[in-house]
Motif scaffolding. Structure first.
Motif, PDB file in Angstrom:
ATOM      1  N   TRP A  69       0.820  -1.211   0.000  1.00  0.00           N
ATOM      2  CA  TRP A  69       0.000   0.000   0.000  1.00  0.00           C
ATOM      3  C   TRP A  69       0.856   1.263   0.000  1.00  0.00           C
ATOM      4  O   TRP A  69       0.439   2.308  -0.489  1.00  0.00           O
ATOM      5  N   ASP A  70       2.067   1.180   0.511  1.00  0.00           N
ATOM      6  CA  ASP A  70       2.986   2.321   0.504  1.00  0.00           C
ATOM      7  C   ASP A  70       4.183   2.037  -0.395  1.00  0.00           C
ATOM      8  O   ASP A  70       5.318   2.370  -0.055  1.00  0.00           O
ATOM      9  N   GLU A  71       3.925   1.441  -1.533  1.00  0.00           N
ATOM     10  CA  GLU A  71       5.004   1.027  -2.438  1.00  0.00           C
ATOM     11  C   GLU A  71       5.914   2.197  -2.809  1.00  0.00           C
ATOM     12  O   GLU A  71       7.136   2.052  -2.888  1.00  0.00           O
ATOM     13  N   ASN A  72       5.329   3.369  -3.036  1.00  0.00           N
ATOM     14  CA  ASN A  72       6.154   4.519  -3.403  1.00  0.00           C
ATOM     15  C   ASN A  72       7.129   4.908  -2.303  1.00  0.00           C
ATOM     16  O   ASN A  72       8.271   5.305  -2.569  1.00  0.00           O
ATOM     17  N   ILE A  73       6.703   4.764  -1.047  1.00  0.00           N
ATOM     18  CA  ILE A  73       7.580   5.087   0.084  1.00  0.00           C
ATOM     19  C   ILE A  73       8.637   4.002   0.260  1.00  0.00           C
ATOM     20  O   ILE A  73       9.820   4.290   0.486  1.00  0.00           O
ATOM     21  N   GLN A  74       8.214   2.742   0.158  1.00  0.00           N
ATOM     22  CA  GLN A  74       9.139   1.626   0.326  1.00  0.00           C
ATOM     23  C   GLN A  74      10.252   1.649  -0.720  1.00  0.00           C
ATOM     24  O   GLN A  74      11.367   1.205  -0.461  1.00  0.00           O
ATOM     25  N   THR A  81       5.414   4.230  -9.423  1.00  0.00           N
ATOM     26  CA  THR A  81       4.765   3.001  -8.964  1.00  0.00           C
ATOM     27  C   THR A  81       3.266   3.104  -9.167  1.00  0.00           C
ATOM     28  O   THR A  81       2.691   4.200  -9.176  1.00  0.00           O
ATOM     29  N   ALA A  82       2.621   1.957  -9.314  1.00  0.00           N
ATOM     30  CA  ALA A  82       1.178   1.933  -9.552  1.00  0.00           C
ATOM     31  C   ALA A  82       0.400   2.328  -8.305  1.00  0.00           C
ATOM     32  O   ALA A  82      -0.689   2.889  -8.393  1.00  0.00           O
ATOM     33  N   VAL A 100      -1.313   9.664 -15.773  1.00  0.00           N
ATOM     34  CA  VAL A 100      -2.280   8.588 -15.613  1.00  0.00           C
ATOM     35  C   VAL A 100      -1.630   7.285 -15.177  1.00  0.00           C
ATOM     36  O   VAL A 100      -2.309   6.332 -14.856  1.00  0.00           O
ATOM     37  N   THR A 101      -0.312   7.218 -15.147  1.00  0.00           N
ATOM     38  CA  THR A 101       0.327   5.974 -14.722  1.00  0.00           C
ATOM     39  C   THR A 101       0.148   5.758 -13.228  1.00  0.00           C
ATOM     40  O   THR A 101       0.313   4.652 -12.734  1.00  0.00           O
ATOM     41  N   SER A 102      -0.156   6.802 -12.465  1.00  0.00           N
ATOM     42  CA  SER A 102      -0.431   6.636 -11.041  1.00  0.00           C
ATOM     43  C   SER A 102      -1.929   6.554 -10.853  1.00  0.00           C
ATOM     44  O   SER A 102      -2.612   7.573 -10.756  1.00  0.00           O
ATOM     45  N   CYS A 103      -2.423   5.342 -10.848  1.00  0.00           N
ATOM     46  CA  CYS A 103      -3.872   5.160 -10.790  1.00  0.00           C
ATOM     47  C   CYS A 103      -4.390   5.345  -9.380  1.00  0.00           C
ATOM     48  O   CYS A 103      -5.348   6.055  -9.149  1.00  0.00           O
TER      49      CYS A 103
END
Length: 223
Positions: A69-74, A81-82, A100-103
């Motif tokens: 859920w926090d892929e961008n932070i990790q 990241t999606a 639009v790549t960040s859904c």
């Protein structure tokens, strides 16, 4: 990897995006992220079409997204990241060139700004969804029986729990006119885990076991 289903819940339309996104196996997480971004783009395109015709309908994005859920932070924001987690202090959302790549920009429960960030109002341009994961972890990780659990995710990877299975709710599923969020938990049922709380994955050779993922449960209330 994406199935769109329209459900009728009494008089309410509930839209469900059922997913199984590309795993990170076989290469690096960064290399395989392009496939997950592609799945997110599919959802985003259809989500905007739904919003045009049914602006008040609740929408859920569910399934194994193979993303935390926090892929961008990790990942340290090193690449697009999606899934991108933002908190109240991150709003209004900056345009980071992700388009639009960040859904799925997901939010904490109870942040009032979520209500004014409804995509139907035009800002932010990227849809915002609610994830129950951080709230459940911070609240004590209670199971369906109200018992504290050492489980902090749905998938055990190299000895560490990861929350890669999801229920993501738009504003009308989280706190809508007809439906609202009522609860969430990980189904760490006794028959699904061993004595060390490791999921009892299915073994083809023996025909025993269940899954290497634990089920997650979402409770919605009819208003």
């Amino acid at each position: 990897s994406v199935l769109l289903v329209q459900l009728q819940v009494e008089t309410t339309n509930l839209w469900l995006f059922a997913n199984h996104w590309k795993s990170k196996a076989g290469s690096t997480a960064e290399f395989t992220e392009s496939a997950r971004l592609a799945s997110a783009q599919v959802i985003l395109w259809h989500y905007h079409r739904i919003k045009e015709v049914h602006p008040g309908d609740p929408v859920l994005i569910v399934g194994d997204l193979n993303s935390r859920w926090d892929e961008n932070i990790q990942t340290g924001h090193r690449y697009a990241t999606a899934l991108n987690y933002v908190s109240q202090v991150d709003l209004p959302l900056p345009d980071q060139g992700l388009g639009v790549t960040s859904c799925t920009l997901v939010m904490e429960q109870g942040v009032n700004y979520l209500l004014s960030s409804d995509p139907s109002e035009g800002t932010p341009s990227v849809p915002v969804f609610y994830t129950p994961w951080p709230g459940w972890i911070e609240a004590g990780r209670f199971t369906q029986e109200g018992v504290h659990s050492e489980v902090t995710g749905s998938y055990l990877f190299q000895g560490s729990w990861e929350a890669i299975d999801h229920f993501l709710l738009n504003i009308h599923a989280w706190k809508g006119r007809d439906l609202s969020f009522h609860g969430f938990y990980v189904g760490a049922f006794e028959h699904l885990v061993d004595e060390n709380l490791r999921p009892r994955g299915y073994v083809v050779r023996t025909g025993r076991g269940f899954s290497d993922h634990l089920p997650i449960v979402l409770l919605l209330a009819l208003n």
